[in-house]
Design a protein around this motif. Structure first.
Motif, PDB file in Angstrom:
ATOM      1  N   LYS A 105       0.764  -1.164   0.084  1.00 14.08           N
ATOM      2  CA  LYS A 105      -0.157  -0.287  -0.443  1.00 14.08           C
ATOM      3  C   LYS A 105       1.101   1.090   0.006  1.00 14.08           C
ATOM      4  N   ARG A 284     -14.287   7.210  -5.376  1.00 13.63           N
ATOM      5  CA  ARG A 284     -12.668   6.854  -5.315  1.00 13.63           C
ATOM      6  C   ARG A 284     -12.228   6.505  -3.900  1.00 13.63           C
ATOM      7  N   LYS A 287     -13.751   2.151  -3.056  1.00 17.45           N
ATOM      8  CA  LYS A 287     -12.769   1.552  -4.415  1.00 17.45           C
ATOM      9  C   LYS A 287     -11.208   1.717  -4.542  1.00 17.45           C
ATOM     10  N   LEU A 288     -10.115   3.006  -4.241  1.00 18.19           N
ATOM     11  CA  LEU A 288      -9.086   2.922  -4.099  1.00 18.19           C
ATOM     12  C   LEU A 288      -8.310   2.804  -3.241  1.00 18.19           C
ATOM     13  N   MET A 291      -5.789  -0.130  -2.642  1.00 19.45           N
ATOM     14  CA  MET A 291      -5.896  -0.608  -3.888  1.00 19.45           C
ATOM     15  C   MET A 291      -7.125  -1.203  -4.159  1.00 19.45           C
ATOM     16  N   GLY A 292      -8.028  -1.470  -3.222  1.00 18.24           N
ATOM     17  CA  GLY A 292      -9.692  -2.171  -3.963  1.00 18.24           C
ATOM     18  C   GLY A 292      -9.582  -3.111  -2.559  1.00 18.24           C
ATOM     19  N   PHE A 319      -9.522   9.551 -11.599  1.00 16.11           N
ATOM     20  CA  PHE A 319      -8.708   8.122 -12.225  1.00 16.11           C
ATOM     21  C   PHE A 319      -7.496   8.297 -12.690  1.00 16.11           C
ATOM     22  N   VAL A 334      -1.250   4.625  -6.210  1.00 13.62           N
ATOM     23  CA  VAL A 334      -1.519   3.504  -6.551  1.00 13.62           C
ATOM     24  C   VAL A 334      -0.731   2.100  -6.563  1.00 13.62           C
ATOM     25  N   PRO A 376      -6.104   1.592 -12.181  1.00  8.99           N
ATOM     26  CA  PRO A 376      -7.528   2.071 -11.499  1.00  8.99           C
ATOM     27  C   PRO A 376      -8.075   2.078 -13.006  1.00  8.99           C
ATOM     28  N   PRO A 396      -8.179  -2.475  -7.969  1.00  8.51           N
ATOM     29  CA  PRO A 396      -9.220  -0.962  -8.170  1.00  8.51           C
ATOM     30  C   PRO A 396      -9.569  -0.938  -9.403  1.00  8.51           C
TER      31      PRO A 396
END
Length: 489
Positions: A105, A284, A287-288, A291-292, A319, A334, A376, A396
């Motif tokens: 991360k 965003r 979701k991200l 990295m999801g 994104f 990311v 992404p 992502p």
């Protein structure tokens, strides 16, 4: 660990053995396993690989320490947790660097996790002195009813790789506050952060045997005998529904108290009256983040047909400028996924969505080069029965489907067996109340993409698990209620 951020220096200070009975030791068989950097695929270091014998030694230590720890004054337990919070915050840069190295991360996310994870130590330090019971007269007037709480006993914690500090603190902190001893089996992909946290607990003076840490590359042979032993009284697991279900079956034979925080596939609902900018920012974030690779990640985005194109285009532009790269580099947005297997799963899900008619507005293909990177990705016109909408992505990828009515989207959102988190974006507060009551999830975010908090109960419904972590509810998972009846005469 010293307060440095140089990766080599940080790695050199992390214990790589097993923590059993207050001592760092090698595995009984002398075995080790490698910990990899997902940004490069290279080996960071090796750690001791616990055996079944080591697992039983950890349970021996926890059982031996249980009575004395349970009898320790709540204020003493509280002060130890407070000291652990302070030292964790002091070493935030080191811990963030370590998490980034072993999990991938970005540093910004890792620093956020240190703050979030440490807060469970502070929160439950404040809950420890507040454990209480009640006293009342029975309705018939013949008895006085006295209730009191006591710790359940030794606990086994099995934690995932995606939040290696927060998942440890979210389990260990309430257990220690309640007076329970613990055994932590961290994920084999990310054991280093747990070991560094174990060192913090040792330094602040947590007694020998109260916290034991046993990384292993072969979990079931090590944890199975512990779960079957009558001295263990509590099992807490965070991970997939399939593994959680198997552990529940094991735990049933020993009638263990269990907490299960299992898989999610969070619906993200955007209504026609939503603030578009807020919805995109929330998407965003939900979701991200990581990295999801989060059980609360927005997995399936349902957007009202009237604004679906505007939302998809705005999310794509949001994104588009994000930087994909090693998390250890400042400015990375990311980082890599945890492994090649995980990246391959994301590739398969996106491919299946394409085959089903989805359009790729951004991304859609893995990044070449070393490491397990995936960019992404925004998909639109996604069929609601596509695997990318019904399976947990852990990547992502933002798949967007449309809906026309509140009833339709509720049916879609509730149509899976899992129910951890859900998100609602609307300016209609009556709708918020209606949906909050009808969404089959344990966590609801309203006009925000980030809702986890140490002061709030975290957990799901249906196949997403049992029990709650955090909040005033969190410590109850580690306490038994005892009733004493006293004649009124």
């Amino acid at each position: 660990m010293t307060t440095v951020t140089d990766p080599t220096a940080v790695l050199s200070t992390v214990p790589t053995g097993l923590l059993i009975g207050g001592q760092w030791r090698d595995a009984s068989g002398g075995g080790t396993f490698e910990v990899l950097d997902p940004a490069t695929g290279e080996v960071l270091t090796s750690v001791a690989d616990a055996t079944p014998e080591d697992g039983m030694a950890a349970l021996d230590a926890a059982a031996a320490a249980q009575a004395e720890w349970a009898a320790t004054a709540p204020r003493t337990r509280a002060e130890l947790l407070r000291a652990a919070w302070e030292l964790t915050i002091e070493r935030a840069d080191d811990l963030a660097t370590l998490m980034t190295l072993e999990m991938g991360k970005p540093l910004a996310d890792a620093r956020g996790e240190v703050t979030y994870g440490a807060e469970f130590l502070r929160w439950f330090s404040e809950e420890a002195p507040r454990i209480n019971g009640r006293y009342q007269t029975a309705p018939e007037g013949t008895l006085r009813i006295l209730t009191t709480k006591r710790p359940v006993g030794p606990c086994l914690f099995i934690t995932p790789w995606n939040f290696p500090l927060a998942m440890a603190t979210r389990k260990i902190a309430p257990a220690l506050a309640a007076g329970c001893t613990t055994i932590l089996k961290p994920a084999n992909a990310t054991p280093l952060t747990a070991l560094a946290f174990g060192q913090i607990l040792r330094e602040v003076g947590v007694p020998d045997g109260v916290v034991n840490i046993i990384p292993t590359n072969t979990a079931q042979p090590v944890t199975g005998p512990i779960i079957q032993d009558r001295r263990l009284r509590k099992l807490s697991f965070t991970g997939s529904t399939a593994v959680g279900s198997a552990l529940l079956k094991e735990a049933a034979d020993n009638v263990l108290r269990t907490s299960m925080e299992l898989g999610g596939c969070a619906p993200f609902l955007v209504f026609e009256d939503a603030d578009l900018d807020a919805a995109v920012a929330g998407a965003r974030l939900a979701k991200l983040r990581n990295m999801g690779e989060a059980c609360t990640a927005a997995n399936r985005l349902y957007v009202h047909r009237s604004i679906a194109d505007d939302f998809a285009n705005a999310l794509t532009e949001n994104f588009r400028g994000l930087r994909v790269g090693p998390g250890i580099e400042e400015g990375t947005d990311v980082g890599p996924l945890i492994s090649e297997d995980q990246r391959s799963k994301v590739v398969e899900l996106v491919s299946a969505a394409r085959d089903g008619g989805a359009r790729v507005l951004l991304g859609g293909d893995p990044v070449d080069g070393p490491g397990y990177f995936y960019p992404p990705t925004v998909l639109t016109d996604v069929p609601t029965d596509s695997p990318v909408m019904t399976e947990e992505i852990f990547g992502p990828v933002a798949p967007i489907a449309t809906f026309e009515s509140e009833e339709e989207v509720i049916a879609l959102a509730n149509g899976l067996d899992v129910g951890l988190a859900g998100y609602i974006f609307t300016n209609d507060m009556q709708r918020v109340l209606r949906l909050s009551e009808r969404l089959e999830v344990g966590l609801v975010g309203v006009n925000t993409g980030l809702i986890s908090n140490a002061a709030a109960p975290f957990g799901g419904v249906k196949h997403s698990g049992l029990g709650r972590e955090g909040g005033v509810e969190g410590i109850e998972e580690f306490l038994e209620t005892i009733y004493v009846g006293i004649p009124a005469t």
